[in-house]
Design an enzyme around this catalytic site. Structure first.
Site, PDB file in Angstrom:
ATOM      1  N   SER A 168      68.800  17.537  14.166  1.00 41.93           N
ATOM      2  CA  SER A 168      68.166  16.914  13.133  1.00 41.93           C
ATOM      3  C   SER A 168      69.331  16.858  12.030  1.00 41.93           C
ATOM      4  O   SER A 168      70.109  15.931  12.113  1.00 41.93           O
ATOM      5  CB  SER A 168      66.874  17.825  12.776  1.00 41.93           C
ATOM      6  OG  SER A 168      66.283  17.272  11.510  1.00 41.93           O
ATOM      7  N   THR A 169      68.924  17.588  10.906  1.00 39.26           N
ATOM      8  CA  THR A 169      70.126  17.291   9.875  1.00 39.26           C
ATOM      9  C   THR A 169      71.409  17.827  10.313  1.00 39.26           C
ATOM     10  O   THR A 169      71.654  18.929  10.895  1.00 39.26           O
ATOM     11  CB  THR A 169      69.564  18.380   8.756  1.00 39.26           C
ATOM     12  OG1 THR A 169      68.440  18.008   8.171  1.00 39.26           O
ATOM     13  CG2 THR A 169      70.471  18.183   7.495  1.00 39.26           C
ATOM     14  N   HIS A 195      66.546  13.296  15.100  1.00 43.05           N
ATOM     15  CA  HIS A 195      65.475  12.819  13.934  1.00 43.05           C
ATOM     16  C   HIS A 195      65.949  11.790  13.287  1.00 43.05           C
ATOM     17  O   HIS A 195      66.899  12.217  12.217  1.00 43.05           O
ATOM     18  CB  HIS A 195      65.058  14.032  13.080  1.00 43.05           C
ATOM     19  CG  HIS A 195      64.287  15.099  13.746  1.00 43.05           C
ATOM     20  ND1 HIS A 195      64.182  16.485  13.056  1.00 43.05           N
ATOM     21  CD2 HIS A 195      63.976  15.259  15.124  1.00 43.05           C
ATOM     22  CE1 HIS A 195      63.537  17.183  14.136  1.00 43.05           C
ATOM     23  NE2 HIS A 195      63.459  16.435  15.142  1.00 43.05           N
ATOM     24  N   MET A 288      66.928  21.352  10.591  1.00 49.04           N
ATOM     25  CA  MET A 288      65.816  22.087   9.670  1.00 49.04           C
ATOM     26  C   MET A 288      64.726  22.320  10.700  1.00 49.04           C
ATOM     27  O   MET A 288      64.267  21.397  11.367  1.00 49.04           O
ATOM     28  CB  MET A 288      65.492  21.400   8.122  1.00 49.04           C
ATOM     29  CG  MET A 288      66.731  21.717   7.169  1.00 49.04           C
ATOM     30  SD  MET A 288      65.864  21.360   5.686  1.00 49.04           S
ATOM     31  CE  MET A 288      64.486  22.750   5.462  1.00 49.04           C
ATOM     32  N   ASP A 291      61.689  22.334  15.368  1.00 49.86           N
ATOM     33  CA  ASP A 291      61.416  21.285  16.739  1.00 49.86           C
ATOM     34  C   ASP A 291      62.395  21.639  17.588  1.00 49.86           C
ATOM     35  O   ASP A 291      63.554  21.860  17.385  1.00 49.86           O
ATOM     36  CB  ASP A 291      61.872  19.873  16.074  1.00 49.86           C
ATOM     37  CG  ASP A 291      61.552  18.872  17.063  1.00 49.86           C
ATOM     38  OD1 ASP A 291      60.718  19.299  18.098  1.00 49.86           O
ATOM     39  OD2 ASP A 291      61.865  17.802  17.168  1.00 49.86           O
TER      40      ASP A 291
END
Length: 354
Positions: A168-169, A195, A288, A291
């Protein structure tokens, strides 16, 4: 003394810059300390105002967002959230390059560039700023050459082992280091859930394909899962694995978002556990939230293996920390050691199967 995070907003439209600034002021926890309309003014205000976070338009006249980002990250590093209205292929590719230069997150401009249009993406902007607030700014710069990777000739066959990756991030930057480092002879399929919204995952796949000795492409529903191939889940849809005669295939789904995102890693990981069992390896990278932790647990329960990225090399240590707390992974590793560990564990999995 206020603990609000101080934000500099950069957009070549004064009207849009004011709209974005107004939204940020309304989030709570953030204070806009200035606005700029081009890269030159942005760099001047970064030095003058010393903001905690910068939101940076990627397409601007003169010094554009990409060049301004490169200067910020090399001279006065701080979290930068790219704001992009990219729809053209070239603009999407610029956004992907921004991650490699150190951008923490990005927000896609709404199609309707009015106040109402921006209100629709306000939750995404708020989440991006929150991610930026907790970003690890001690990571080294990653600058990759714009040259195609040399693909190793190989005979394509159905995958008997699979590596599934959650990110993600900070994920695009991490993937730009991890995927090119994979063994060109890796005889397993690699499937990535990053993501990212629709339209940008194709650019991510193109960039990784340029850098990697393994072929990388955006996944298509119904195609067979092949060894030695890297697949990126398309933005806006979940990607899962399904059994088919002689192997497995990819399937795109439109079920509701999980953890507020689609694609999410947990559906992919759960399907890998169901289809491949002990022949699956789950990897949770920077990001973050949580998940990937439930899915990694499913893989380990099915006899598979797990890896998580360590705190020091994660842009945001949320997802790896949650995964580590949920299930005992084989190892928590720095990003630079991850590719070799994947190769080693795939070899061990194959040896156990034999």
């Amino acid at each position: 003394m206020s603990s609000d995070r101080r934000v500099l907003v950069v957009d070549d439209s004064a009207l849009l810059g004011a709209v974005v600034a107004g939204l940020i002021e309304g989030f709570g926890g953030f204070k806009v300390v200035g606005t700029a309309r081009d890269g030159v003014e942005a760099l001047r205000l970064v030095h003058a105002l010393d903001p905690d976070i910068v939101t940076l338009d990627i397409e601007m006249p003169g010094v554009d967002g990409l060049h301004a980002l490169g200067y910020i990250m090399s001279e006065c590093p701080r979290p930068v959230v790219m704001v992009s209205g990219a729809t053209r292929r070239g603009a999407v590719d610029l956004t992907i390059r921004a991650f490699e230069l150190g951008a923490v997150e990005f927000v896609r401009k709404p199609d309707e560039r009015s106040h109402d249009g921006w209100v629709s993406v306000a939750p995404r902007l708020r989440d991006a700023l929150r991610a930026a607030s907790s970003a690890n700014m001690g990571l080294p710069l990653l600058v990759r050459p714009r040259v195609p990777g040399v693909k190793a000739p190989r005979r394509l066959h159905a995958a008997t082992e699979v590596v599934v990756i959650a990110a993600s991030t900070g994920g695009p930057r991490a993937l730009a280091e991890l995927v090119p480092g994979l063994d060109p002879a890796l005889d397993a399929a690699v499937v990535i859930a990053q993501h990212m919204p629709a339209g940008f995952t194709a650019g991510l796949a193109r960039r990784l394909d340029q850098l990697s000795p393994l072929p990388v492409r955006e996944a298509q529903s119904g195609e067979p899962l092949l060894a030695g191939t890297v697949y990126v889940a398309p933005g806006g849809r979940h990607l899962v694995l399904e059994r088919e005669e002689g192997g497995a295939r990819l399937s795109l789904r439109d079920e509701p978002a999980e953890h507020g995102v689609r694609p999410a890693a947990d559906p992919l990981f759960r399907s890998a556990a169901a289809v491949f069992g002990p022949r699956a390896l789950g990897v949770v990278l920077t990001g973050m939230g949580r998940d990937g932790s439930e899915g990694l647990q499913a893989i380990v329960r099915a006899g598979g293996r797990g890896l998580v990225q360590d705190r020091a090399t994660s842009a945001v240590y949320g997802m790896p920390a949650q995964a580590k707390a949920t299930v005992p992974a084989d190892a928590e590793l720095p990003l630079g050691a991850m590719a070799a560990a994947i190769g080693r564990l795939v070899h061990e999995i194959r040896g156990t199967r034999a």
